[in-house]
Write an enzyme that holds these catalytic residues in place. Sequence first.
Site, PDB file in Angstrom:
ATOM      1  CB  THR B 156      -0.969   0.005   1.197  1.00 16.29           C
ATOM      2  OG1 THR B 156      -0.239  -0.131   2.409  1.00 16.29           O
ATOM      3  CG2 THR B 156      -1.969  -1.124   1.078  1.00 16.29           C
ATOM      4  CE  LYS B 182       0.403  -3.487   3.157  1.00 21.66           C
ATOM      5  NZ  LYS B 182      -0.468  -2.560   3.986  1.00 21.66           N
ATOM      6  CB  THR B 193       3.076  -7.150  11.063  1.00 20.83           C
ATOM      7  OG1 THR B 193       3.143  -5.789  10.624  1.00 20.83           O
ATOM      8  CG2 THR B 193       3.243  -8.023   9.839  1.00 20.83           C
ATOM      9  CD  GLU B 279       2.686   5.472   6.381  1.00 22.37           C
ATOM     10  OE1 GLU B 279       1.816   4.899   5.724  1.00 22.37           O
ATOM     11  OE2 GLU B 279       2.459   6.082   7.422  1.00 22.37           O
ATOM     12  CG  ASN B 403       0.415   8.733   7.904  1.00 23.39           C
ATOM     13  OD1 ASN B 403      -0.284   7.827   7.481  1.00 23.39           O
ATOM     14  ND2 ASN B 403       1.661   8.556   8.305  1.00 23.39           N
ATOM     15  CB  SER B 408      -5.765  13.256  -1.323  1.00 18.67           C
ATOM     16  OG  SER B 408      -4.453  13.305  -0.828  1.00 18.67           O
TER      17      SER B 408
END
Lengths: 408, 408
Positions: B156, B182, B193, B279, B403, B408
């Site tokens: 993702t 992932k 996870t 991230e 985040n 969007s």
Amino acid sequence: MAVNLNIPAQDTILPVDGIEIGVTEAGVRKANRRDLTVFRFAEGTSVAGVFTRNRFCAAPVLVCQDHLGKGTAIRAMVINTGNANAGTGESGLAAARATCDALAGLLGVASDQILPFSTGVILEPLPVDRIVAGLPAAIKALGPNNWFDAAHGIMTTDTLPKIVSRKVSIGGKTVTLTGISKGAGMIRPNMATMLGFLGTDAGIDQSLLTQVARDVADVSFNRITVDGDTSTNDSFIIAATGKSGVMVTSAEEPQYAELRDALKAVATELAQLIVRDAEGATKFMTIKVEGAGTQDEALKVAYAVAHSPLVKTAFYASDPNLGRILAAIGYAGIDDLDVSGVNLWLDDVHVAVNGGRNPDYQEADGQRVMKQAEILVRIGLGRGNVTETVYTCDFSHEYVTINADYRS
Amino acid sequence: MAVNLNIPAQDTILPVDGIEIGVTEAGVRKANRRDLTVFRFAEGTSVAGVFTRNRFCAAPVLVCQDHLGKGTAIRAMVINTGNANAGTGESGLAAARATCDALAGLLGVASDQILPFSTGVILEPLPVDRIVAGLPAAIKALGPNNWFDAAHGIMTTDTLPKIVSRKVSIGGKTVTLTGISKGAGMIRPNMATMLGFLGTDAGIDQSLLTQVARDVADVSFNRITVDGDTSTNDSFIIAATGKSGVMVTSAEEPQYAELRDALKAVATELAQLIVRDAEGATKFMTIKVEGAGTQDEALKVAYAVAHSPLVKTAFYASDPNLGRILAAIGYAGIDDLDVSGVNLWLDDVHVAVNGGRNPDYQEADGQRVMKQAEILVRIGLGRGNVTETVYTCDFSHEYVTINADYRS
């Protein structure tokens, strides 16, 4: 970029009979900065405090607890910014005591009648010589009308001073309450906040004041969080001089509840000011959890939502990505939570019903609320009758910038 | 900006005899994206799973637990990205079951022999029609050499695929282990996870595999955190086909420990890959807590440090503002912690000794370590003999950007 943080006009700040304040520049960490504040209390003032539960609590916190525990009358406080005197071991304790000794000598009181406070960088030695050298100037500045200076004098990463002042009627007599607070990051008070000082000319027995201070902290400074980091230096102090003629001597008197509630109102406002000026904050969020079975589970859910970086960044983006709130409710630690009893509202918008998306929910409605600067997140757990409220803010690029640069 | 995340060459990924994989584009959320993956297991394969403890766990997690609990042989898995099917109530459950029904029909097995998985946005209805429409193409693509495609197919916000493959010797015979994972945000697995799939051609009794899966998760996926947000969809699956001829039937056999340890090693590497691709991560931090009295207190301290936004931003800035680590240790929740027993090292640099700054510590040494991409934070509690290790990353502007923009 504080969120709706109103600074009252300086001439509306009421002095508290029996409390004098002096502020000066001692150059603790940086030059040309008001970084040393002294409070002097009149004889007969009751003083009680509530302190951080962080096991790495700062040396001045240990000294405050020691001095308050002795039961001697507290006559003054000394507060420095620029250095937290935390993680400093035995030499830090000696430095805090040396500060008290110096101020006691200058004021003609005993060292254990002084409460010391420090706030700033952790793990660096306190420059006690500079603080002691600054004390005479702070004492020279002592006066009843310096609350505003003190609100400035205790700021660190705060962008604005935090001060609340009001008159209330207690037992038919007028009483003044004025308080200041500071803090913008490392905020998740546990028994008290970074620094909060509240003065009143009401009088109250020392033993009663200790309990009142805890009750007040529990609905105010103990209900805010910025980043979940409980500081090493959290301290909240109430000083009651009795100069108004109002004297509370028993928890059974109606004046006891009146005074406690007035103190709660001012302290809650002071606590909220910290969230409004939180590092990088662009939104002020009230997280209200209803229908909990116990206070503990209400607070677990409220803090899980308030601390979630994913929830906080979604609010920053004004993005109604509200599944993140459900995820936080789900991992908050209520092992037997039946999610089919869970409801979620953003202000008046009913987002989730019985654990799933409300069929009537329109993303445009969520979007409208998310764009506001003040947002109520209301969560129904459907387990009981307990309600708890926590105040927090969003999580922005600016927070990262401030905390990646704080020491430089 | 993944941290030292090595992608092995595609031709070094070993197929696992008894496991076939097919990946396709189903347009779940966005077009032109491989978002649907099917695994098919040979008859005789043992399958065990460990799942999120989030009470808002996703519909597919509930269905997986239901199907695994029945004890029927699992013959296939179906994984979609783009939608988590969480916070979706009864209709979400129906959608997950409909996906199983469709795949079961196409493969000629029963619906409860299928495990479904979803990952993506929470609180939105699963587009089950698009998934069902995509299944024939995924089945057509089934083959033993598609592990790399699957690693891509489950991504993702991951920037890179995560895959580990190796051969080990068990009881003198060669066994293959290949796994994928992932996840990059909403990562603080609690029992497992986001998504981790590990296949081996070793065989092991179903009842033993369930325990092994827990043991493996506890040292791998249950020891990583990015943001402290426990996902609604965490799932970790081990499939053991037995095609190598190695068959473990008792926990007393030496092969049991050999297989378990080999699985732990691969799973730990897969888990670390998630942190390396977290991230916005720029640093990979290993938080090792030594000298704890219990596993619980070791983990409390490790996670307090790993979750502190102030610690994480200091690492992002390469700023040795290490008092923030002491503060996190202090609020971790060990009520009787004697801070004078606490020591702190950054790699080989001894920062704090007996709860205070090490007199020999030079900021330049701390600075040197902080600039590295991989940092060991070692904390000695001086309370006992328990050691625990947690893996995490720093907290950057990029995390906020990702985040704040994710949907969007």
